[in-house]
Design an enzyme around this catalytic site. Structure first.
Site, PDB file in Angstrom:
ATOM      1  CG  ASP A 209      23.178  17.303  44.478  1.00 46.07           C
ATOM      2  OD1 ASP A 209      22.415  16.607  45.153  1.00 46.07           O
ATOM      3  OD2 ASP A 209      23.073  17.422  43.241  1.00 46.07           O
ATOM      4  CG  LEU A 210      25.369  11.138  44.365  1.00 45.39           C
ATOM      5  CD1 LEU A 210      26.860  10.913  44.522  1.00 45.39           C
ATOM      6  CD2 LEU A 210      24.601   9.942  44.940  1.00 45.39           C
ATOM      7  CG  ASP A 211      21.556  11.588  41.718  1.00 43.51           C
ATOM      8  OD1 ASP A 211      22.454  10.750  41.634  1.00 43.51           O
ATOM      9  OD2 ASP A 211      20.440  11.347  42.204  1.00 43.51           O
TER      10      ASP A 211
ATOM     11  CB  THR B 186      23.035   9.401  38.660  1.00 43.54           C
ATOM     12  OG1 THR B 186      23.240  10.495  39.538  1.00 43.54           O
ATOM     13  CG2 THR B 186      24.045   8.328  38.946  1.00 43.54           C
TER      14      THR B 186
ATOM     15  CE  LYS C 116      18.725  17.579  35.545  1.00 41.56           C
ATOM     16  NZ  LYS C 116      19.543  18.459  34.714  1.00 41.56           N
ATOM     17  N   GLY C 117      16.772  16.818  42.040  1.00 38.24           N
ATOM     18  CA  GLY C 117      16.953  17.186  43.445  1.00 38.24           C
ATOM     19  C   GLY C 117      15.767  16.854  44.337  1.00 38.24           C
TER      20      GLY C 117
ATOM     21  NE  ARG D 119      13.558   5.904  44.957  1.00 40.56           N
ATOM     22  CZ  ARG D 119      14.083   4.909  45.663  1.00 40.56           C
ATOM     23  NH1 ARG D 119      13.357   3.851  45.969  1.00 40.56           N
ATOM     24  NH2 ARG D 119      15.342   4.955  46.070  1.00 40.56           N
TER      25      ARG D 119
ATOM     26  CB  SER E 162      22.520  12.987  47.952  1.00 46.63           C
ATOM     27  OG  SER E 162      21.718  12.328  47.000  1.00 46.63           O
ATOM     28  CB  ALA E 163      17.120  14.191  47.281  1.00 44.51           C
ATOM     29  CB  SER E 164      19.956   9.707  45.805  1.00 44.13           C
ATOM     30  OG  SER E 164      19.920   8.350  45.440  1.00 44.13           O
TER      31      SER E 164
ATOM     32  CG  ASN F 105      19.220   4.201  44.860  1.00 47.16           C
ATOM     33  OD1 ASN F 105      18.983   3.111  45.361  1.00 47.16           O
ATOM     34  ND2 ASN F 105      18.335   4.827  44.096  1.00 47.16           N
TER      35      ASN F 105
ATOM     36  CE  LYS G 239      19.521  18.031  48.127  1.00 47.77           C
ATOM     37  NZ  LYS G 239      20.444  17.539  47.099  1.00 47.77           N
TER      38      LYS G 239
ATOM     39  CD  GLU H 234      21.628  20.589  45.084  1.00 48.46           C
ATOM     40  OE1 GLU H 234      21.294  20.451  43.896  1.00 48.46           O
ATOM     41  OE2 GLU H 234      21.320  19.764  45.949  1.00 48.46           O
ATOM     42  CG  ASP H 235      22.224  18.734  39.701  1.00 48.30           C
ATOM     43  OD1 ASP H 235      21.969  18.505  40.899  1.00 48.30           O
ATOM     44  OD2 ASP H 235      21.743  18.075  38.762  1.00 48.30           O
TER      45      ASP H 235
HETATM   46  P1  B16 Z   1      16.520   8.058  44.528  1.00 45.18           P
HETATM   47  P2  B16 Z   1      20.590  14.512  44.470  1.00 45.18           P
HETATM   48  C1  B16 Z   1      18.308  13.308  43.767  1.00 45.18           C
HETATM   49  O1  B16 Z   1      19.661  13.244  44.080  1.00 45.18           O
HETATM   50  C2  B16 Z   1      18.057  13.405  42.276  1.00 45.18           C
HETATM   51  O2  B16 Z   1      18.513  14.647  41.774  1.00 45.18           O
HETATM   52  C3  B16 Z   1      16.588  13.303  42.000  1.00 45.18           C
HETATM   53  O3  B16 Z   1      16.352  13.363  40.603  1.00 45.18           O
HETATM   54  C4  B16 Z   1      16.082  11.978  42.591  1.00 45.18           C
HETATM   55  O4  B16 Z   1      14.681  11.859  42.387  1.00 45.18           O
HETATM   56  C5  B16 Z   1      16.396  11.931  44.069  1.00 45.18           C
HETATM   57  O5  B16 Z   1      17.782  12.075  44.259  1.00 45.18           O
HETATM   58  C6  B16 Z   1      15.953  10.641  44.718  1.00 45.18           C
HETATM   59  O6  B16 Z   1      16.749   9.617  44.220  1.00 45.18           O
HETATM   60  O7  B16 Z   1      15.346   7.619  43.724  1.00 45.18           O
HETATM   61  O8  B16 Z   1      17.838   7.458  44.086  1.00 45.18           O
HETATM   62  O9  B16 Z   1      16.285   7.932  46.006  1.00 45.18           O
HETATM   63  O10 B16 Z   1      20.677  15.342  43.238  1.00 45.18           O
HETATM   64  O11 B16 Z   1      19.943  15.204  45.651  1.00 45.18           O
HETATM   65  O12 B16 Z   1      21.911  13.854  44.816  1.00 45.18           O
HETATM   66 MG    MG Z   2      21.525  16.848  42.088  1.00 41.63          MG
END
Ligand code: B16
Ligand code: MG
Length: 218
Positions: free
Chosen positions: A9-11, A17, A45-46, A49, A114-116, A118, A145, A169-170
């Site tokens: 996982d990233l964040d 982050t 978390k996870g 957006r 990752s869900a992000s 970014n 997720k 994962e966190d």
């Molecule tokens: P973004 P992960 C997730 O990343 C974050 O944990 C979560 O808090 C965030 O809302 C989501 O990414 C979307 O991120 O706004 O940057 O697209 O933990 O899955 O790496």
């Molecule tokens: Mg995470």
């Protein structure tokens, strides 16, 4: 089944982050007239957006039109990116870089799950993109997720079966996703929150090369 791939996982696992997501959502909550605590932030978390915004609005008891939601998500992301662009390699969480290098040396495949949206930009900022054999982020998946799609797609790109993969994962949602995907889950954080994980470590400093070697079977 021997483990041949690790999906990170990233964040909250590679980089902290989560604190910047929190600050950006808190700013938006305050703007909308309510407070937002770190405990409430655990629910975000996870998750994606758009889902994060829905949870935030539910906490504040605020309803918005679709166009307002779009506008606030853009604003939140711009605010979040203002923190992210200041990051560098020193922001990588303890032992993560040396663990990735160690795993690569042994031929273990590495993916991001990752869900992000970014994620690619953050990996580039941290100068670690080239270590990854596959990158799956919020731009590639349709179900967030706790749906296992993100991890199953990563395994597919690595050409590995789910039971050959370990997920780090966190977030509780991420652990649920990994377990549903039938992968071995490692939670980074508090036991009370990540109690469904096969293993829980309080921080990435405990995610040592030796710990992973044992799980991989070396
Ligand atoms: P973004 P992960 C997730 O990343 C974050 O944990 C979560 O808090 C965030 O809302 C989501 O990414 C979307 O991120 O706004 O940057 O697209 O933990 O899955 O790496
Ligand atoms: Mg995470």
């Amino acid at each position: 089944m021997p483990k041949k791939a690790v999906i990170f996982d990233l964040d909250g696992v590679i980089v902290d982050t989560a604190k910047y997501h929190y600050l950006a959502w808190k700013k938006l909550a305050n703007q909308l007239g309510f407070d937002f605590t770190p405990d409430q932030n655990e629910r975000l978390k996870g998750v994606s957006r758009v889902k994060s915004l829905e949870i935030l609005l539910e906490i504040g008891g605020v309803s918005l039109s679709e166009s307002e939601k779009e506008r606030y998500m853009i604003e939140k992301n711009e605010n979040y990116l203002s923190y992210i662009t200041k990051m560098d390699e020193n922001d990588i969480l303890p032992n993560i870089k040396s663990l990735i290098q160690h795993l690569k040396k042994q031929g273990v495949l590495i993916a991001l799950g990752s869900a992000s949206k970014n994620a690619k930009q953050i990996l580039d900022t941290l100068k670690i993109t080239f270590y990854f054999d596959a990158v799956v982020d919020g731009n590639e998946v349709s179900a967030a997720k706790p749906d296992p799609e993100v991890f199953l797609l990563a395994a597919k790109l690595l050409k590995r079966n789910p039971d050959e993969c370990i997920v780090v994962e966190d977030a509780a949602a991420g652990i649920e996703a990994a377990n549903t995907a039938k992968m071995l889950s490692i939670g980074i954080g508090k036991k009370e929150i990540l109690n469904e994980a096969a293993f829980v470590l309080e921080s990435t400093s405990l995610l040592t090369n030796e710990f992973m070697d044992k799980l991989i079977g070396n």
